[in-house]
Design an enzyme around this catalytic site. Structure first.
Site, PDB file in Angstrom:
ATOM      1  N   ASP A 192      64.750  24.316  32.164  1.00  0.00           N
ATOM      2  CA  ASP A 192      63.392  24.116  32.694  1.00  0.00           C
ATOM      3  C   ASP A 192      63.385  23.972  34.209  1.00  0.00           C
ATOM      4  O   ASP A 192      62.396  24.270  34.865  1.00  0.00           O
ATOM      5  CB  ASP A 192      62.739  22.898  32.048  1.00  0.00           C
TER       6      ASP A 192
ATOM      7  N   ASN B  80      66.741  20.420  30.829  1.00  0.00           N
ATOM      8  CA  ASN B  80      66.357  21.236  29.674  1.00  0.00           C
ATOM      9  C   ASN B  80      65.955  20.278  28.552  1.00  0.00           C
ATOM     10  O   ASN B  80      66.001  19.050  28.715  1.00  0.00           O
ATOM     11  CB  ASN B  80      67.521  22.153  29.266  1.00  0.00           C
TER      12      ASN B  80
HETATM   13  O1  MRU Z   1      58.999  21.503  25.623  1.00  0.00           O
HETATM   14  P1  MRU Z   1      59.313  22.975  25.640  1.00  0.00           P
HETATM   15  O2  MRU Z   1      59.338  23.587  24.277  1.00  0.00           O
HETATM   16  O3  MRU Z   1      58.434  23.719  26.610  1.00  0.00           O
HETATM   17  O4  MRU Z   1      60.799  23.044  26.208  1.00  0.00           O
HETATM   18  C1  MRU Z   1      61.386  24.291  26.346  1.00  0.00           C
HETATM   19  C2  MRU Z   1      62.808  24.230  26.734  1.00  0.00           C
HETATM   20  O5  MRU Z   1      63.373  23.181  26.971  1.00  0.00           O
HETATM   21  C3  MRU Z   1      63.510  25.542  26.905  1.00  0.00           C
HETATM   22  O6  MRU Z   1      64.867  25.428  26.583  1.00  0.00           O
HETATM   23  C4  MRU Z   1      63.391  25.982  28.366  1.00  0.00           C
HETATM   24  O7  MRU Z   1      62.055  25.986  28.771  1.00  0.00           O
HETATM   25  C5  MRU Z   1      63.980  27.339  28.583  1.00  0.00           C
HETATM   26  S1  MRU Z   1      62.944  28.565  27.885  1.00  0.00           S
HETATM   27  C6  MRU Z   1      63.526  30.092  28.264  1.00  0.00           C
END
Ligand code: MRU
Length: 349
Positions: free
Chosen positions: A238, A248
């Site tokens: 993220d 992440n």
């Molecule tokens: O809370 P989320 O579902 O938005 O979290 C997503 C993640 O942690 C993913 O691993 C990250 O965004 C990478 S997506 C290519």
């Protein structure tokens, strides 16, 4: 459910609105939500109808198109001033994924070049960001797959697939590319408590592409590493700080610690739009906390005793030292750190 592939259209522009797969409804229902205003897009990001760092960023880019078009209709020459507050609300929809701010900034940079109605040129720029994300994922897929030996069993966490991006995926892009070239034997997808991105989304995506996937409880990962011949953990990100520390989905850090303890290699797959060189280190990355109800209840059925409280940070930060390789569309960084990430950005294509 079975005809969904990596070509799944997570989000697309249709005439004057952004259409999103409702990721809250998957895999039970494949519903689409039509967002015709920036407020609707901000709400979809906040409630995780659309989620995953790159997908959030692309959705926000289309949100800027809608905000600017509406502001031009009501304010004409003052549209850039009128739009600012709405963009602040959009920017605040979720705090950790830097792709959100990155995409909004990229759209706002276009403003100064625009005279008259901004709709057409902003829509063209949002479409460019969309296409660039798919291209980055395809490139990272190849680069990441090239790092793998043969017959890999891998663990992936959360959902870093087509559903989390404009298409193909980051971590799942590497997994898809490895599968295509015969280097992948099996994927273990963590269920990813509490929102269950792994159980609901990753298992669905991979199963639909006929990539062998088995679901595990998050807490089963260390046991599997000790017994299961796992060669790699492959995740998305993220936000990657300037020194390579990586935020992440919650649980990533514990996977990285366990991977190091078991001699399993750890790969982060993230486009340049996820690298935030203005954030020095992982401890500076804002970590989203979501309502305790995600832990205290399941499908609106209370699990914990009345009065019990919950703490629900939904991301964590993995120190760069635990990351063996960072894969970007521009190249692969082994043992990421401040210097190697600086070189990645400063090297000409
Ligand atoms: O809370 P989320 O579902 O938005 O979290 C997503 C993640 O942690 C993913 O691993 C990250 O965004 C990478 S997506 C290519």
């Amino acid at each position: 459910m079975s005809n969904i592939t990596s070509n799944v259209r997570t989000l697309y522009w249709d005439r004057d609105a952004l259409v999103l797969i409702d990721q809250c409804a998957l895999p039970q229902r494949l519903d689409y939500v039509r967002c015709a205003s920036v407020a609707a897009i901000a709400d979809a990001i906040r409630t995780m109808v659309v989620r995953g760092a790159p997908a959030i960023g692309i959705a926000a880019a289309y949100g800027v198109v809608l905000a600017a078009s509406a502001a031009y209709k009501t304010h004409r020459d003052d549209w850039q001033v009128a739009v600012a507050r709405e963009l602040d609300l959009l920017r605040a929809a979720r705090p950790t994924a830097v792709n959100l701010a990155w995409a909004i900034d990229s759209m706002v940079e276009q403003f100064q070049r625009i005279q008259g109605d901004p709709s057409t040129s902003l829509l063209a720029h949002a479409n460019d960001l969309f296409q660039a994300d798919v291209a980055a994922n395809l490139a990272m897929g190849e680069l990441g797959a090239a790092l793998l030996g043969s017959a890999n069993q891998v663990i992936t966490h959360c959902n870093a697939g087509a559903l989390a991006t404009a298409g193909y995926g980051t971590a799942l892009g590497v997994i898809r590319s490895a599968w295509k070239v015969g280097k992948l034997e099996h994927v273990f997808a963590t269920e990813t408590r509490p929102w269950l991105q792994g159980a609901r989304l990753t298992a669905w995506e991979l199963h639909a592409d006929n990539i062998p996937v088995t679901l595990i409880a998050d807490s089963a990962a260390a046991h599997l590493m000790s017994r299961g011949n796992i060669s790699w953990v492959i995740t998305g990100a993220d936000r990657v700080a300037a020194n390579g520390d990586t935020a992440n989905k919650i649980g990533t850090y514990s996977l990285a610690v366990n991977a190091r303890a078991h001699g399993v290699r750890f790969m982060v797959v993230a486009p340049l739009s996820t690298i935030d060189r203005t954030t020095a280190q992982g401890s500076d990355i804002p970590i989203e906390e979501r309502p305790g109800d995600e832990l205290l209840a399941f499908h609106e059925q209370r699990i914990a005793a009345p009065g019990v409280d919950a703490y629900n940070p939904v991301f964590d930060t993995t120190p760069a030292e635990l990351i063996d390789v960072l894969v970007t569309q521009k190249g692969v960084v082994h043992n990421p750190n401040l210097e190697s990430i600086r070189q990645l950005f400063e090297t000409q294509n």
